[in-house]
Design an enzyme around this catalytic site. Structure first.
Site, PDB file in Angstrom:
ATOM      1  N   GLY A 185      35.372 -24.758  73.280  1.00 23.47           N
ATOM      2  CA  GLY A 185      36.098 -26.014  73.130  1.00 23.47           C
ATOM      3  C   GLY A 185      36.780 -26.053  71.774  1.00 23.47           C
ATOM      4  O   GLY A 185      37.072 -25.013  71.170  1.00 23.47           O
ATOM      5  N   GLY A 186      36.998 -27.268  71.286  1.00 23.12           N
ATOM      6  CA  GLY A 186      37.678 -27.435  70.005  1.00 23.12           C
ATOM      7  C   GLY A 186      36.957 -26.732  68.865  1.00 23.12           C
ATOM      8  O   GLY A 186      37.562 -26.437  67.826  1.00 23.12           O
TER       9      GLY A 186
HETATM   10  C1  HXC Z   1      23.412 -31.422  72.526  1.00 21.81           C
HETATM   11  C2  HXC Z   1      22.930 -29.351  73.349  1.00 21.81           C
HETATM   12  C3  HXC Z   1      24.315 -29.028  73.423  1.00 21.81           C
HETATM   13  C4  HXC Z   1      25.242 -30.008  72.994  1.00 21.81           C
HETATM   14  C5  HXC Z   1      23.188 -27.330  74.097  1.00 21.81           C
HETATM   15  N1  HXC Z   1      22.271 -28.267  73.804  1.00 21.81           N
HETATM   16  N2  HXC Z   1      24.437 -27.782  73.889  1.00 21.81           N
HETATM   17  N3  HXC Z   1      22.502 -30.543  72.915  1.00 21.81           N
HETATM   18  N4  HXC Z   1      24.759 -31.194  72.552  1.00 21.81           N
HETATM   19  N5  HXC Z   1      26.545 -29.772  73.016  1.00 21.81           N
HETATM   20  C6  HXC Z   1      20.822 -28.136  73.888  1.00 21.81           C
HETATM   21  C7  HXC Z   1      20.313 -28.096  75.295  1.00 21.81           C
HETATM   22  O1  HXC Z   1      20.097 -29.394  75.762  1.00 21.81           O
HETATM   23  C8  HXC Z   1      19.007 -27.320  75.139  1.00 21.81           C
HETATM   24  O2  HXC Z   1      18.021 -28.188  74.638  1.00 21.81           O
HETATM   25  C9  HXC Z   1      19.318 -26.369  74.033  1.00 21.81           C
HETATM   26  O3  HXC Z   1      20.457 -26.899  73.334  1.00 21.81           O
HETATM   27  C10 HXC Z   1      19.685 -24.991  74.537  1.00 21.81           C
HETATM   28  O4  HXC Z   1      20.646 -25.103  75.553  1.00 21.81           O
HETATM   29  P1  HXC Z   1      20.528 -24.337  76.961  1.00 21.81           P
HETATM   30  O5  HXC Z   1      21.513 -24.947  77.862  1.00 21.81           O
HETATM   31  O6  HXC Z   1      19.108 -24.308  77.377  1.00 21.81           O
HETATM   32  O7  HXC Z   1      20.942 -22.886  76.521  1.00 21.81           O
HETATM   33  P2  HXC Z   1      21.801 -21.816  77.327  1.00 21.81           P
HETATM   34  O8  HXC Z   1      21.305 -21.738  78.735  1.00 21.81           O
HETATM   35  O9  HXC Z   1      21.787 -20.607  76.491  1.00 21.81           O
HETATM   36  O10 HXC Z   1      23.283 -22.411  77.379  1.00 21.81           O
HETATM   37  C11 HXC Z   1      24.020 -22.594  76.215  1.00 21.81           C
HETATM   38  C12 HXC Z   1      25.316 -23.421  76.509  1.00 21.81           C
HETATM   39  C13 HXC Z   1      24.901 -24.754  77.231  1.00 21.81           C
HETATM   40  C14 HXC Z   1      26.221 -22.622  77.409  1.00 21.81           C
HETATM   41  C15 HXC Z   1      25.992 -23.672  75.190  1.00 21.81           C
HETATM   42  O11 HXC Z   1      23.841 -25.359  76.482  1.00 21.81           O
HETATM   43  C16 HXC Z   1      26.019 -25.696  77.357  1.00 21.81           C
HETATM   44  O12 HXC Z   1      26.883 -25.581  78.239  1.00 21.81           O
HETATM   45  N6  HXC Z   1      26.013 -26.729  76.478  1.00 21.81           N
HETATM   46  C17 HXC Z   1      27.000 -27.773  76.524  1.00 21.81           C
HETATM   47  C18 HXC Z   1      28.269 -27.269  75.976  1.00 21.81           C
HETATM   48  C19 HXC Z   1      29.284 -28.355  75.850  1.00 21.81           C
HETATM   49  O13 HXC Z   1      29.782 -28.875  76.845  1.00 21.81           O
HETATM   50  N7  HXC Z   1      29.504 -28.780  74.609  1.00 21.81           N
HETATM   51  C20 HXC Z   1      30.432 -29.824  74.284  1.00 21.81           C
HETATM   52  C21 HXC Z   1      31.760 -29.148  74.330  1.00 21.81           C
HETATM   53  S1  HXC Z   1      33.024 -30.103  73.669  1.00 21.81           S
HETATM   54  P3  HXC Z   1      16.466 -27.931  74.901  1.00 21.81           P
HETATM   55  O14 HXC Z   1      15.793 -29.092  74.274  1.00 21.81           O
HETATM   56  O15 HXC Z   1      16.286 -27.864  76.385  1.00 21.81           O
HETATM   57  O16 HXC Z   1      16.115 -26.641  74.233  1.00 21.81           O
HETATM   58  C22 HXC Z   1      33.159 -29.580  72.122  1.00 21.81           C
HETATM   59  C23 HXC Z   1      34.288 -30.202  71.473  1.00 21.81           C
HETATM   60  C24 HXC Z   1      34.393 -29.839  70.060  1.00 21.81           C
HETATM   61  O17 HXC Z   1      32.415 -28.838  71.649  1.00 21.81           O
HETATM   62  C25 HXC Z   1      35.599 -30.576  69.586  1.00 21.81           C
HETATM   63  C26 HXC Z   1      35.982 -30.238  68.220  1.00 21.81           C
HETATM   64  C27 HXC Z   1      37.219 -30.980  67.821  1.00 21.81           C
END
Ligand code: HXC
Length: 511
Positions: A170-171
């Site tokens: 993402g960003g």
């Molecule tokens: C809060 C998060 C998180 C997030 C992961 N975790 N991403 N918590 N915010 N963005 C937490 C999970 O709940 C989990 O907690 C732990 O981190 C590990 O994640 P898993 O999913 O178990 O790990 P894995 O299977 O390796 O997958 C990793 C991953 C997935 C692919 C990154 O976690 C994922 O898709 N996360 C969401 C990604 C996302 O959509 N992010 C926002 C994008 S928008 P526990 O307690 O179970 O260990 C963005 C915009 C930025 O980033 C903009 C900038 C301008």
């Protein structure tokens, strides 16, 4: 009493150092990844790490977050040294809430970026994060914005290096994107603006994370990353090696290392490097290695646009950026990819007072609709512009072909090249003899003998360095075997170079 207090601190520290706990650390290791803390320890000289904000926690109370306040908030920050020279570091801890970025996580990164700019030391960012902390919403986005702002402010002030050692999506990709170098680890890191699921929905393409944004994709296809390494340990070792070439900031010169290689070392084998047949390639890397102190060359973007080579060497212990056409790939032609690659490298060198050595064997720009439609005019202009605006010492050696516009682009005298050498095998001309003959003797096109004679005449007149040397466009025609000595002395003579450009807010390089 006092003992209890001290004991308490130790307990707090031990707790913070455990990050997301044993189970998550084991999961991190099982993916072949080191933890955030192990990475920092490996990157910095032993015992040199000074940590900040170890106990900082987030302020979010939504979605039960008030029940979960891990010390450090998913990123380890501080400074330490690499071979005795100071660097600032942040290392995202995937074991703590997936290394996700909260407002406070971003504040920790911003703090060390501010210190790095104030105190003049590089920033090394280790990225391993699930992106914006979902529970925090817009506060997280604001945090990213603050980091971006500092990436921009720090650009050209202190070197910024990114290691991608896990997810970066993402960003979030735009912070590393604005740093000077990006290194990735094969099979355990990826970068993309939108992930495979969204891609599938929008474009119906089916790709894995690795295919979409893995290390191979970004070093070979997109050129977003500068190198890909087998594992965390190798990547960190290579970053340490790179930092040794770089100055601390834009006010300092690169470090001078002890050297054990005679600057006047002659290399007789270079006298026969150029093949008899002008269309036969040879390996330009051989020349780079034979010029460099101890044959040590740190290549940047080795896997992308192989028709141009970029990287760092040392001469008399001092860092020099090298840009060289590579006749082994596409005859060393300039095209969109090679122009962009080299332009960015030249601009990095110029930001940080790193002198530039240019080795030229270029038949021109690559023809075709593929290039023109994608804007080779604008992209080629990037390299021309970058060389023209660079005020660092510039030494050029033409080994063979230097044709047409590409001759002017490749750090020619006309773009304020300081010292321009040519080997006796050089051909400095508007184009090759065959092409030239076909144009200026079109009337004789049907007569093979005449055309051959015209081509021979043209070659006799122009396929050499002397016409250019007569005009002073070449300072000296040198023996190939003496190249290391001549180039070393040239840079030595330029150590106090001062050249200023007209005042401007900033230029408008064709992006
Ligand atoms: C809060 C998060 C998180 C997030 C992961 N975790 N991403 N918590 N915010 N963005 C937490 C999970 O709940 C989990 O907690 C732990 O981190 C590990 O994640 P898993 O999913 O178990 O790990 P894995 O299977 O390796 O997958 C990793 C991953 C997935 C692919 C990154 O976690 C994922 O898709 N996360 C969401 C990604 C996302 O959509 N992010 C926002 C994008 S928008 P526990 O307690 O179970 O260990 C963005 C915009 C930025 O980033 C903009 C900038 C301008």
């Amino acid at each position: 009493m006092m003992k209890d207090i001290l004991q308490k601190l130790e307990e707090h520290r031990a707790q913070a150092q455990l990050g997301g706990g044993e189970k998550r650390i084991a999961a991190q290791h099982s993916k072949g990844k080191l933890t955030a803390r192990e990475r920092v320890e490996l990157l910095l000289d032993e015992g040199s790490f000074e940590e900040f904000d170890m106990f900082k926690t987030h302020r979010c109370t939504d979605f039960g977050m008030d029940q979960q306040k891990p010390a450090g908030d998913g990123v380890i920050t501080g400074w330490g040294t690499i071979n005795g020279r100071m660097v600032y570091v942040f290392s995202q801890d995937f074991t703590v809430l997936g290394g996700s970025v909260s407002a406070t996580h971003a504040e920790k990164i911003c703090k060390i970026m501010d210190m790095a700019m104030q105190n003049g030391a590089p920033v090394i960012g280790i990225n391993d994060s699930g992106g914006a902390r979902i529970q925090e919403g817009v506060d997280s986005l604001a945090g990213y914005g603050e980091v971006f702002k500092r990436n921009i402010q720090a650009s050209g002030v202190v070197p910024q290096i990114s290691l991608i050692m896990g997810p970066c999506a993402g960003g979030a990709v735009y912070s590393p994107a604005m740093t000077d170098f990006i290194f990735m680890v094969k099979d355990s890191s990826y970068m993309f603006v939108t992930g495979p699921d969204v891609v599938k929905t929008v474009t119906n393409e089916q790709v894995t994370s690795e295919e979409l944004g893995g290390a191979s994709t970004h070093t070979k296809k997109s050129s977003v990353a500068d190198a890909a390494f087998e594992n965390d340990v190798e990547a960190i070792a290579e970053v340490r090696r790179l930092v040794d070439f770089l100055p601390m900031n834009n006010q300092q010169k690169p470090p001078v290392r002890p050297f054990f290689d005679e600057p006047h070392r002659a290399e007789a084998s270079l006298d026969t490097l150029i093949p008899e047949n002008p269309n036969q390639p040879y390996d330009m890397k051989e020349l780079i290695l034979k010029i460099a102190d101890e044959g040590d060359f740190y290549e940047i973007q080795e896997d992308f646009a192989g028709n141009i080579i970029t990287g760092f060497i040392r001469l008399e212990g001092q860092t020099v950026g090298v840009v060289a056409n590579q006749p082994m790939v596409l005859a060393g032609v300039l095209d969109i990819d090679s122009s962009r690659k080299a332009a960015r490298f030249v601009r990095f060198c110029d930001c940080f007072e790193i002198p530039i050595l240019t080795l030229v064997d270029v038949p021109g720009f690559l023809p075709g609709t593929g290039q023109e439609y994608r804007g080779v005019i604008k992209h080629g202009a990037k390299l021309l512009f970058a060389y023209g605006e660079a005020t660092v010492p510039k030494v050029t050696v033409i080994t063979r072909k230097a044709y047409g516009g590409a001759y002017v682009v490749m750090s020619s005298k006309h773009l304020q090249g300081d010292i321009n050498y040519a080997w006796p095998t050089s051909e400095i001309a508007v184009m090759g003899a065959k092409g030239a003959t076909e144009i200026i003797h079109r009337a004789d096109a049907g007569d093979a003998d005449k055309i051959a004679q015209h081509a021979a005449d043209y070659e006799e007149r122009f396929a050499n360095p002397f016409v250019a040397a007569e005009r002073g466009f070449i300072d000296e025609v040198i023996m190939p075997q003496s190249t290391r000595k001549r180039v070393s002395r040239a840079f030595a003579s330029l150590r106090n170079k001062k050249l200023s450009m007209p005042w401007k807010k900033h230029d408008n390089i064709p992006l």
